[in-house]
Design an enzyme around this catalytic site. Structure first.
Site, PDB file in Angstrom:
ATOM      1  CE1 TYR A 103      -7.920  54.310  20.020  1.00 29.11           C
ATOM      2  CE2 TYR A 103      -9.192  54.968  18.086  1.00 29.11           C
ATOM      3  CZ  TYR A 103      -8.502  55.301  19.237  1.00 29.11           C
ATOM      4  OH  TYR A 103      -8.416  56.615  19.633  1.00 29.11           O
TER       5      TYR A 103
ATOM      6  CE  LYS B 159     -10.007  55.553  22.436  1.00 32.99           C
ATOM      7  NZ  LYS B 159      -9.630  56.254  23.673  1.00 32.99           N
TER       8      LYS B 159
HETATM    9  N1  LIG Z   1      -3.912  61.474  18.782  1.00 30.25           N
HETATM   10  C1  LIG Z   1      -5.078  61.359  18.190  1.00 30.25           C
HETATM   11  O1  LIG Z   1      -5.228  61.685  16.988  1.00 30.25           O
HETATM   12  C2  LIG Z   1      -6.264  60.849  18.976  1.00 30.25           C
HETATM   13  C3  LIG Z   1      -7.537  60.931  18.374  1.00 30.25           C
HETATM   14  C4  LIG Z   1      -8.637  60.461  19.075  1.00 30.25           C
HETATM   15  C5  LIG Z   1      -8.489  59.923  20.349  1.00 30.25           C
HETATM   16  N2  LIG Z   1      -7.258  59.855  20.914  1.00 30.25           N
HETATM   17  C6  LIG Z   1      -7.153  59.294  22.266  1.00 30.25           C
HETATM   18  O2  LIG Z   1      -6.425  60.186  23.087  1.00 30.25           O
HETATM   19  C7  LIG Z   1      -5.889  59.462  24.189  1.00 30.25           C
HETATM   20  C8  LIG Z   1      -4.449  59.896  24.406  1.00 30.25           C
HETATM   21  O3  LIG Z   1      -3.657  59.497  23.306  1.00 30.25           O
HETATM   22  P1  LIG Z   1      -2.551  60.434  22.623  1.00 30.25           P
HETATM   23  O4  LIG Z   1      -2.975  60.667  21.247  1.00 30.25           O
HETATM   24  O5  LIG Z   1      -2.219  61.554  23.511  1.00 30.25           O
HETATM   25  O6  LIG Z   1      -1.347  59.362  22.517  1.00 30.25           O
HETATM   26  P2  LIG Z   1       0.090  59.287  23.273  1.00 30.25           P
HETATM   27  O7  LIG Z   1       0.630  57.939  22.928  1.00 30.25           O
HETATM   28  O8  LIG Z   1       0.909  60.478  22.937  1.00 30.25           O
HETATM   29  O9  LIG Z   1      -0.309  59.339  24.806  1.00 30.25           O
HETATM   30  C9  LIG Z   1      -0.957  58.231  25.428  1.00 30.25           C
HETATM   31  C10 LIG Z   1      -0.339  58.018  26.797  1.00 30.25           C
HETATM   32  O10 LIG Z   1      -1.009  56.891  27.405  1.00 30.25           O
HETATM   33  C11 LIG Z   1      -0.013  56.109  28.051  1.00 30.25           C
HETATM   34  N3  LIG Z   1      -0.461  54.717  28.254  1.00 30.25           N
HETATM   35  C12 LIG Z   1      -0.515  53.709  27.331  1.00 30.25           C
HETATM   36  N4  LIG Z   1      -0.918  52.574  27.923  1.00 30.25           N
HETATM   37  C13 LIG Z   1      -1.130  52.866  29.237  1.00 30.25           C
HETATM   38  C14 LIG Z   1      -1.557  52.103  30.340  1.00 30.25           C
HETATM   39  N5  LIG Z   1      -1.825  50.778  30.247  1.00 30.25           N
HETATM   40  N6  LIG Z   1      -1.685  52.723  31.544  1.00 30.25           N
HETATM   41  C15 LIG Z   1      -1.387  54.039  31.669  1.00 30.25           C
HETATM   42  N7  LIG Z   1      -0.948  54.809  30.658  1.00 30.25           N
HETATM   43  C16 LIG Z   1      -0.847  54.229  29.450  1.00 30.25           C
HETATM   44  C17 LIG Z   1       1.202  56.201  27.147  1.00 30.25           C
HETATM   45  O11 LIG Z   1       2.397  55.859  27.831  1.00 30.25           O
HETATM   46  C18 LIG Z   1       1.153  57.658  26.709  1.00 30.25           C
HETATM   47  O12 LIG Z   1       1.913  58.477  27.568  1.00 30.25           O
HETATM   48  C19 LIG Z   1      -6.064  57.983  23.845  1.00 30.25           C
HETATM   49  O13 LIG Z   1      -7.145  57.467  24.595  1.00 30.25           O
HETATM   50  C20 LIG Z   1      -6.406  57.990  22.366  1.00 30.25           C
HETATM   51  O14 LIG Z   1      -7.215  56.887  21.994  1.00 30.25           O
HETATM   52  C21 LIG Z   1      -6.139  60.299  20.238  1.00 30.25           C
END
Ligand SMILES: NC(=O)c1ccc[n+]([C@@H]2O[C@H](COP(=O)([O-])OP(=O)(O)OC[C@H]3O[C@@H](n4cnc5c(N)ncnc54)[C@H](O)[C@@H]3O)[C@@H](O)[C@H]2O)c1
Length: 283
Positions: free
Chosen positions: A160, A164
Site C-alpha cells: 500500500y 501511494k
Molecule cells: N480512509 C482513509 O483513512 C484513507 C486515508 C488515506 C488515503 N485513502 C485513500 O482514499 C481512497 C478512497 O478510499 P476510501 O477510504 O474512501 O475507501 P472505501 O473502501 O470506502 O472506498 C473505496 C472505493 O473504491 C472502490 N474500488 C476498489 N477497487 C476498485 C477497482 N478495482 N476499481 C474501481 N473501484 C474500486 C471500492 O468499491 C470503494 O467504493 C483510496 O485510494 C485510499 O487509499 C483513504
C-alpha cells in the site's frame, strides 16, 4: 497552475473513481452539490447503484459506470461513456484504492502485489492515459490523484505504502510536464490521514483472479477492525471533499487533511538530508 476559470462550476463534468463509498462518494456528492454532472465509477456494482440513486434523489445528474480501474480497457470505456453522455470532462478524480496485506514485503504473495499496485497505481496510470488528452482539450481542467499520508512520509504498510509513494511521484511528474507545456490542466495529489470510510474492508473487492491472498480470513478481519478503530476519530468524507474543492480552486498541489501527520512528513525530509535511517512514521 494558472487557470483562472472555475473548473468546479455548474454544468461542468467530473469523473470520480471509487465513487460508491467513502471519499469518492463524498467527492461525487460535493461536485453534484456544486451543480456539476458527475460520472461515478466503481467496481462494486450494488453499492454503486445505491450511491448513484442517492445522488439522483437530490436532483443531481449522475452517470454510474461499473469500472475496474485496474483494467486499461475498462477505463477507456469509462471515458467513452462519459463523453457520450456529457460531451466533456473537466475534473478527474483518480480515487479508487485498496489496502492489501501489511506483512513483511518478502512474504506478500505475487497476487497481492498485482492487486494493490494494479488498482492503486495502475488505476491512476490508466486514468491519466485515457483522460489526459480529453482534459487538454478543455478551456480548464483538473486532475486529483488520491495518494495518502502514507505516500509522503516514510514508507510503511507494505505494498500500500509503495503504491501511494508512486502516486505522489506520478502526480509531481505530471505537474512538471503540464506546466512545461503551459497546459490548462491543474494537478493535485490528495494525501489524507484517517478518514471514516469502508476502506478497512477493501478486501471485499479483491477479485479471485489474483489467486490466494497472503493473509488468512482472520488476519483480514483483524485489519478491518483495526482500521475501523483508528478511523473512527478520522475526518468525515464530506469535509475531505470540501478541502479538495477548495484545493482545486486555490491551485493547491498537495492537499493534506490531518495536521497531526505534519511532523512525520517534515521528519522524513530531515532524515533524508542527514542520511539517518527513517523512523517509523507512527509509534
Ligand atoms: N480512509 C482513509 O483513512 C484513507 C486515508 C488515506 C488515503 N485513502 C485513500 O482514499 C481512497 C478512497 O478510499 P476510501 O477510504 O474512501 O475507501 P472505501 O473502501 O470506502 O472506498 C473505496 C472505493 O473504491 C472502490 N474500488 C476498489 N477497487 C476498485 C477497482 N478495482 N476499481 C474501481 N473501484 C474500486 C471500492 O468499491 C470503494 O467504493 C483510496 O485510494 C485510499 O487509499 C483513504
Amino acid at each position: 497552475m494558472s487557470v483562472s476559470v472555475d473548473v468546479v462550476a455548474p454544468g461542468r463534468v467530473a469523473v470520480v473513481t471509487g465513487a460508491a463509498s467513502g471519499i469518492g462518494f463524498g467527492l461525487a456528492e460535493r461536485f453534484a452539490a456544486e451543480g456539476m454532472r458527475v460520472v461515478m465509477a466503481d467496481v462494486e456494482e450494488p453499492a454503486l447503484t445505491e450511491a448513484a440513486a442517492k445522488l439522483t434523489g437530490t436532483g443531481a445528474t449522475v452517470l454510474p459506470v461499473r469500472t475496474d480501474v485496474a483494467s486499461p480497457d475498462q477505463v477507456e470505456a469509462l471515458r467513452a461513456e462519459a463523453v457520450a453522455a456529457f460531451g466533456a470532462v473537466h475534473v478527474l478524480c483518480n480515487n479508487a484504492g485498496v489496502g492489501g496485506p501489511h506483512d513483511p514485503l518478502w512474504l506478500v504473495s505475487p497476487g497481492d502485489w498485482d492487486w494493490v499496485l494494479g488498482v492503486n497505481l495502475g488505476g491512476v496510470i490508466n486514468g491519466v492515459r485515457s483522460f489526459l488528452p480529453l482534459l487538454l482539450e478543455q478551456d480548464a481542467a483538473h486532475i486529483v490523484n488520491t495518494s495518502s499520508v502514507f505516500g509522503v512520509f516514510a514508507g510503511a504498510l507494505g505494498p500500500y505504502g509503495v503504491s501511494k509513494h508512486a502516486i505522489t511521484a506520478l502526480s509531481e511528474t505530471l505537474h512538471f510536464q503540464l506546466r512545461q507545456q503551459d497546459a490548462r490542466v491543474g494537478v493535485s495529489v490528495l494525501c489524507p490521514g484517517a478518514v471514516r470510510t469502508r476502506f478497512g474492508s477493501s478486501a471485499r473487492n479483491r477479485p479471485d483472479r489474483y489467486g490466494p491472498p497472503t493473509d488468512s480470513a482472520d488476519t483480514v478481519l483483524e485489519r478491518t477492525e483495526q482500521f475501523d478503530r483508528l478511523s473512527a476519530a478520522g475526518a468525515d468524507p464530506a469535509d475531505v471533499a470540501a478541502l479538495v474543492v477548495e484545493g482545486i480552486r486555490d491551485g493547491r498541489f498537495y492537499i493534506l487533511t490531518s495536521q497531526n501527520r505534519n511532523e512525520a512528513i517534515q521528519r522524513r525530509g530531515r532524515e533524508i538530508v542527514s542520511g539517518g535511517p527513517p523512523a517509523p512514521p507512527f509509534p
